[in-house]
Motif scaffolding. Structure first.
Motif, PDB file in Angstrom:
ATOM      1  N   ASP A   9       0.787  -1.391  -0.051  1.00  0.00           N
ATOM      2  CA  ASP A   9      -0.009  -0.036  -0.091  1.00  0.00           C
ATOM      3  C   ASP A   9       0.764   1.331   0.058  1.00  0.00           C
ATOM      4  O   ASP A   9       0.606   2.223  -0.821  1.00  0.00           O
ATOM      5  CB  ASP A   9      -0.875   0.079   1.288  1.00  0.00           C
ATOM      6  CG  ASP A   9      -2.120  -1.020   0.997  1.00  0.00           C
ATOM      7  OD1 ASP A   9      -2.227  -1.497   0.073  1.00  0.00           O
ATOM      8  OD2 ASP A   9      -2.721  -1.407   2.231  1.00  0.00           O
ATOM      9  N   LEU A  10       1.794   1.209   0.687  1.00  0.00           N
ATOM     10  CA  LEU A  10       2.958   2.341   0.789  1.00  0.00           C
ATOM     11  C   LEU A  10       3.594   2.739  -0.470  1.00  0.00           C
ATOM     12  O   LEU A  10       3.492   3.895  -0.974  1.00  0.00           O
ATOM     13  CB  LEU A  10       3.797   2.363   2.002  1.00  0.00           C
ATOM     14  CG  LEU A  10       3.258   2.374   3.359  1.00  0.00           C
ATOM     15  CD1 LEU A  10       4.339   2.043   4.368  1.00  0.00           C
ATOM     16  CD2 LEU A  10       2.790   3.829   3.731  1.00  0.00           C
ATOM     17  N   VAL A  11       3.964   1.498  -1.010  1.00  0.00           N
ATOM     18  CA  VAL A  11       4.530   1.682  -2.428  1.00  0.00           C
ATOM     19  C   VAL A  11       3.810   2.252  -3.683  1.00  0.00           C
ATOM     20  O   VAL A  11       3.851   3.109  -4.257  1.00  0.00           O
ATOM     21  CB  VAL A  11       5.466   0.584  -2.811  1.00  0.00           C
ATOM     22  CG1 VAL A  11       5.874   0.553  -4.456  1.00  0.00           C
ATOM     23  CG2 VAL A  11       6.472   0.284  -1.918  1.00  0.00           C
ATOM     24  N   GLU A  12       2.559   1.624  -3.427  1.00  0.00           N
ATOM     25  CA  GLU A  12       1.561   1.964  -4.430  1.00  0.00           C
ATOM     26  C   GLU A  12       0.926   3.716  -4.099  1.00  0.00           C
ATOM     27  O   GLU A  12       0.822   4.337  -5.023  1.00  0.00           O
ATOM     28  CB  GLU A  12       0.158   1.347  -4.226  1.00  0.00           C
ATOM     29  CG  GLU A  12       0.333  -0.142  -4.864  1.00  0.00           C
ATOM     30  CD  GLU A  12      -0.722  -1.149  -4.627  1.00  0.00           C
ATOM     31  OE1 GLU A  12      -1.735  -0.480  -3.756  1.00  0.00           O
ATOM     32  OE2 GLU A  12      -0.595  -2.213  -5.009  1.00  0.00           O
ATOM     33  N   ASN A  13       0.857   4.209  -3.018  1.00  0.00           N
ATOM     34  CA  ASN A  13       0.628   5.269  -2.666  1.00  0.00           C
ATOM     35  C   ASN A  13       1.761   6.448  -3.155  1.00  0.00           C
ATOM     36  O   ASN A  13       1.629   7.255  -3.626  1.00  0.00           O
ATOM     37  CB  ASN A  13       0.606   5.772  -1.111  1.00  0.00           C
ATOM     38  CG  ASN A  13      -0.755   4.993  -0.596  1.00  0.00           C
ATOM     39  OD1 ASN A  13      -1.757   4.729  -1.265  1.00  0.00           O
ATOM     40  ND2 ASN A  13      -0.955   4.803   0.916  1.00  0.00           N
ATOM     41  N   ALA A  14       3.080   5.922  -2.776  1.00  0.00           N
ATOM     42  CA  ALA A  14       4.144   6.576  -3.321  1.00  0.00           C
ATOM     43  C   ALA A  14       4.067   6.782  -5.048  1.00  0.00           C
ATOM     44  O   ALA A  14       4.256   7.890  -5.714  1.00  0.00           O
ATOM     45  CB  ALA A  14       5.701   6.050  -2.979  1.00  0.00           C
ATOM     46  N   MET A  15       3.760   5.802  -5.663  1.00  0.00           N
ATOM     47  CA  MET A  15       3.605   5.757  -7.010  1.00  0.00           C
ATOM     48  C   MET A  15       2.393   6.436  -7.487  1.00  0.00           C
ATOM     49  O   MET A  15       2.678   7.476  -8.411  1.00  0.00           O
ATOM     50  CB  MET A  15       3.406   4.260  -7.507  1.00  0.00           C
ATOM     51  CG  MET A  15       4.302   3.301  -7.421  1.00  0.00           C
ATOM     52  SD  MET A  15       4.007   1.523  -7.985  1.00  0.00           S
ATOM     53  CE  MET A  15       3.981   1.794  -9.905  1.00  0.00           C
ATOM     54  N   ASP A  16       1.448   6.368  -6.836  1.00  0.00           N
ATOM     55  CA  ASP A  16       0.298   7.557  -7.155  1.00  0.00           C
ATOM     56  C   ASP A  16       0.723   8.983  -7.133  1.00  0.00           C
ATOM     57  O   ASP A  16       0.359   9.859  -7.676  1.00  0.00           O
ATOM     58  CB  ASP A  16      -0.912   7.208  -6.209  1.00  0.00           C
ATOM     59  CG  ASP A  16      -1.472   5.906  -6.549  1.00  0.00           C
ATOM     60  OD1 ASP A  16      -1.389   5.451  -7.782  1.00  0.00           O
ATOM     61  OD2 ASP A  16      -2.424   5.489  -5.881  1.00  0.00           O
ATOM     62  N   ALA A  17       1.605   9.216  -5.891  1.00  0.00           N
ATOM     63  CA  ALA A  17       1.875  10.559  -5.682  1.00  0.00           C
ATOM     64  C   ALA A  17       2.985  11.047  -6.645  1.00  0.00           C
ATOM     65  O   ALA A  17       2.864  12.230  -7.266  1.00  0.00           O
ATOM     66  CB  ALA A  17       2.736  10.592  -4.354  1.00  0.00           C
ATOM     67  N   VAL A  18       3.615  10.093  -7.111  1.00  0.00           N
ATOM     68  CA  VAL A  18       4.806  10.604  -8.313  1.00  0.00           C
ATOM     69  C   VAL A  18       4.002  10.840  -9.546  1.00  0.00           C
ATOM     70  O   VAL A  18       4.255  11.666 -10.303  1.00  0.00           O
ATOM     71  CB  VAL A  18       5.766   9.672  -8.500  1.00  0.00           C
ATOM     72  CG1 VAL A  18       6.700   9.790  -9.486  1.00  0.00           C
ATOM     73  CG2 VAL A  18       6.590   9.592  -7.162  1.00  0.00           C
ATOM     74  N   GLN A  19       2.819   9.921  -9.839  1.00  0.00           N
ATOM     75  CA  GLN A  19       2.178  10.114 -11.002  1.00  0.00           C
ATOM     76  C   GLN A  19       1.279  11.457 -10.706  1.00  0.00           C
ATOM     77  O   GLN A  19       1.246  11.991 -12.035  1.00  0.00           O
ATOM     78  CB  GLN A  19       1.221   8.880 -11.232  1.00  0.00           C
ATOM     79  CG  GLN A  19       1.815   7.715 -11.646  1.00  0.00           C
ATOM     80  CD  GLN A  19       2.330   7.502 -13.200  1.00  0.00           C
ATOM     81  OE1 GLN A  19       2.040   8.729 -13.785  1.00  0.00           O
ATOM     82  NE2 GLN A  19       2.967   6.670 -13.497  1.00  0.00           N
ATOM     83  N   GLN A  20       0.959  12.005  -9.876  1.00  0.00           N
ATOM     84  CA  GLN A  20       0.204  13.031  -9.714  1.00  0.00           C
ATOM     85  C   GLN A  20       1.120  14.349  -9.874  1.00  0.00           C
ATOM     86  O   GLN A  20       0.715  15.286 -10.691  1.00  0.00           O
ATOM     87  CB  GLN A  20      -0.374  13.168  -8.383  1.00  0.00           C
ATOM     88  CG  GLN A  20      -1.758  12.290  -7.957  1.00  0.00           C
ATOM     89  CD  GLN A  20      -2.024  12.584  -6.516  1.00  0.00           C
ATOM     90  OE1 GLN A  20      -1.364  13.386  -6.220  1.00  0.00           O
ATOM     91  NE2 GLN A  20      -3.031  11.789  -6.182  1.00  0.00           N
TER      92      GLN A  20
END
Length: 133
Positions: A9-20
């Motif tokens: 979940d943390l890695v996915e959140n980080a990926m989402d943040a970078v995509q944003q």
């Protein structure tokens, strides 16, 4: 090791943040050109040189945006690799493990090359001053 679902979940959140960040910064910007060398091999030397000159002109004219693009590309790639490492099955055959590690090594090279390209752009003394966000 920590709970894999929390790590995932943390890695996915980080990926989402970078995509944003990518979408926020680059939505109204022209794309930063990049053509891997393997893609250029099918072209004649003049076409290859023209593409390379265009890339270099873009990087020198927009060094901050170009370096930022490559840094974010590298970050996304590394987070995808981390996600794959967290999500790998507990039991893999030797062939599956070998294939997984080869794939992850290749993806890591892509991330490293993007970061290296950013470093080259940032260290170019011919880059335009004042080309900041």
């Amino acid at each position: 090791m920590t709970d894999p679902s929390i790590s995932r979940d943390l890695v996915e959140n980080a990926m989402d943040a970078v995509q944003q960040v990518v979408h926020h910064v680059f939505d109204n910007q022209p794309a930063v050109p990049f053509h891997p060398t393997t893609d250029l091999l099918s072209l004649d030397e003049n076409e290859q040189e023209q593409i390379r000159r265009g890339e270099q002109a873009n990087y020198r004219g927009r060094p901050t945006m170009s370096a930022l693009s490559f840094c974010l590309t590298s970050a996304i790639s590394l987070l995808a690799i981390a996600h794959s490492l967290i999500d790998q099955p507990d039991v893999l055959s030797p062939v599956e493990r070998d294939q997984l590690w080869k794939t992850l090594a290749a993806e890591t090279k892509v991330a490293g090359r993007a970061a290296y390209r950013a470093a080259l752009i940032l260290s170019d003394p011919g880059a335009e001053d004042g080309a900041y966000l």
